[in-house]
Design an enzyme around this catalytic site. Structure first.
Site, PDB file in Angstrom:
ATOM      1  N   MET A  72       2.598  -8.774  10.925  1.00  0.00           N
ATOM      2  CA  MET A  72       1.314  -8.427  11.549  1.00  0.00           C
ATOM      3  C   MET A  72       0.845  -7.065  11.036  1.00  0.00           C
ATOM      4  O   MET A  72       0.910  -6.053  11.729  1.00  0.00           O
ATOM      5  CB  MET A  72       1.463  -8.423  13.070  1.00  0.00           C
ATOM      6  CG  MET A  72       1.960  -9.740  13.639  1.00  0.00           C
ATOM      7  SD  MET A  72       2.099  -9.757  15.447  1.00  0.00           S
ATOM      8  CE  MET A  72       3.417  -8.560  15.704  1.00  0.00           C
ATOM      9  N   ASP A  73       0.324  -7.050   9.821  1.00  0.00           N
ATOM     10  CA  ASP A  73      -0.014  -5.809   9.131  1.00  0.00           C
ATOM     11  C   ASP A  73      -1.496  -5.469   9.298  1.00  0.00           C
ATOM     12  O   ASP A  73      -2.343  -6.360   9.305  1.00  0.00           O
ATOM     13  CB  ASP A  73       0.324  -5.951   7.639  1.00  0.00           C
ATOM     14  CG  ASP A  73       0.432  -4.622   6.937  1.00  0.00           C
ATOM     15  OD1 ASP A  73       0.521  -3.589   7.636  1.00  0.00           O
ATOM     16  OD2 ASP A  73       0.407  -4.600   5.701  1.00  0.00           O
TER      17      ASP A  73
END
Length: 279
Positions: free
Chosen positions: A44-45
């Protein structure tokens, strides 16, 4: 007249929401005619970049990202995807500024408590929660919250959400080798009588003690924000999965990105299966 208009206005959003849900169901039904992934993993960047882009205070992007996670979980499970794994906090993230780390840990405790509330996506789908990583590195309140969530959902028979916290693959391998050695050499007197090859640590010995033991390997790994690094995440488990890197930051990740990811997986599925069978 005013009362009637008020009722109509309140009815319209419910009607629109119901229509979107119906439309989503049709799209998922069409998708299920092709090969469906059993397990999707997410890096989850882009939460911090989202915060800076929208001039949010510390942790603002992560809070928006939490809502993205909830929506994504619901979409995945409506599709019939049994396992979802997310990279929430790397061991390397402890090197960030102390106030940022503290904010993320506080947010984690807050959201774990929300997970356990009645009516949450966890209770709705009877989900089981795993926390994978070196939990000893977490401060006690965070570790206790994670342990509480795992214990509270351990008997649930629905989909499985695995959250990687204080995690890196190198730490996972070190843990697995240490545990395998403890088991292998527990009875030294008996071991001394065995052949040298029987005392060696095998891949099977290591796999038995991975944090992910008992969970199928991911079919798709999605890293948002366009980054093409795996950042020490599930390197063994993703050896044969389909890697995807949408440019959307995690808080911007939507249903359409998820559908596109599944369609791309279905497109290359024959090739992936061929590779797996050749190994």
């Amino acid at each position: 007249m005013v009362t009637v208009m008020g009722k109509i206005q309140s009815f319209i959003p419910d009607l629109f929401s119901g229509f979107l849900c119906f439309l989503r169901g049709i799209m998922f039904h069409v998708l299920r005619h092709g090969p469906m992934p059993k397990h999707i993993a997410f890096i989850m960047d882009g939460n911090r970049r989202f915060s800076r882009r929208h001039n949010m205070k510390l942790g603002g992007g992560h809070r928006v990202g939490y809502h993205t996670l909830i929506s994504t979980l619901q979409y995945c499970y409506e599709m019939g995807i049994k396992y979802v794994t997310v990279y929430a906090f790397s061991i390397d993230n402890f090197k960030r500024k102390p106030d940022e780390v503290e904010e993320m840990m506080s947010l984690m405790i807050e959201k774990i408590e929300e997970f356990l509330q009645k009516g949450s996506v966890i209770s709705k789908y009877n989900m089981r929660i795993n926390f994978w990583g070196n939990l000893k590195l977490l401060k006690e309140p965070v570790r206790l919250a994670a342990e509480k969530a795992m214990a509270a959902t351990a008997a649930n028979s629905g989909p499985v959400l695995s959250i990687c916290v204080a995690y890196t693959l190198t730490d996972e391998i070190t843990h697995a080798i240490n545990e395998a050695c403890k088991e292998k050499y527990a009875c030294r007197e008996e071991e001394e009588q065995e052949e040298e090859e029987d005392r060696a640590i095998s891949v099977d010995d290591i796999e038995k003690y991975l944090y992910t033991e008992g969970c199928p390997d991911p079919d798709i790994l999605i890293r948002t924000s366009g980054e093409t690094r795996l950042s020490n995440f599930l390197l063994l488990q993703t050896a044969h999965c389909h890697l995807q890197n949408p440019y959307a930051l995690w808080p911007e990740f939507s249903l359409w990105h998820l559908i596109w990811a599944v369609l791309n997986y279905q497109r290359v599925y024959p090739y992936l299966e061929k590779i797996k069978k050749s190994k």
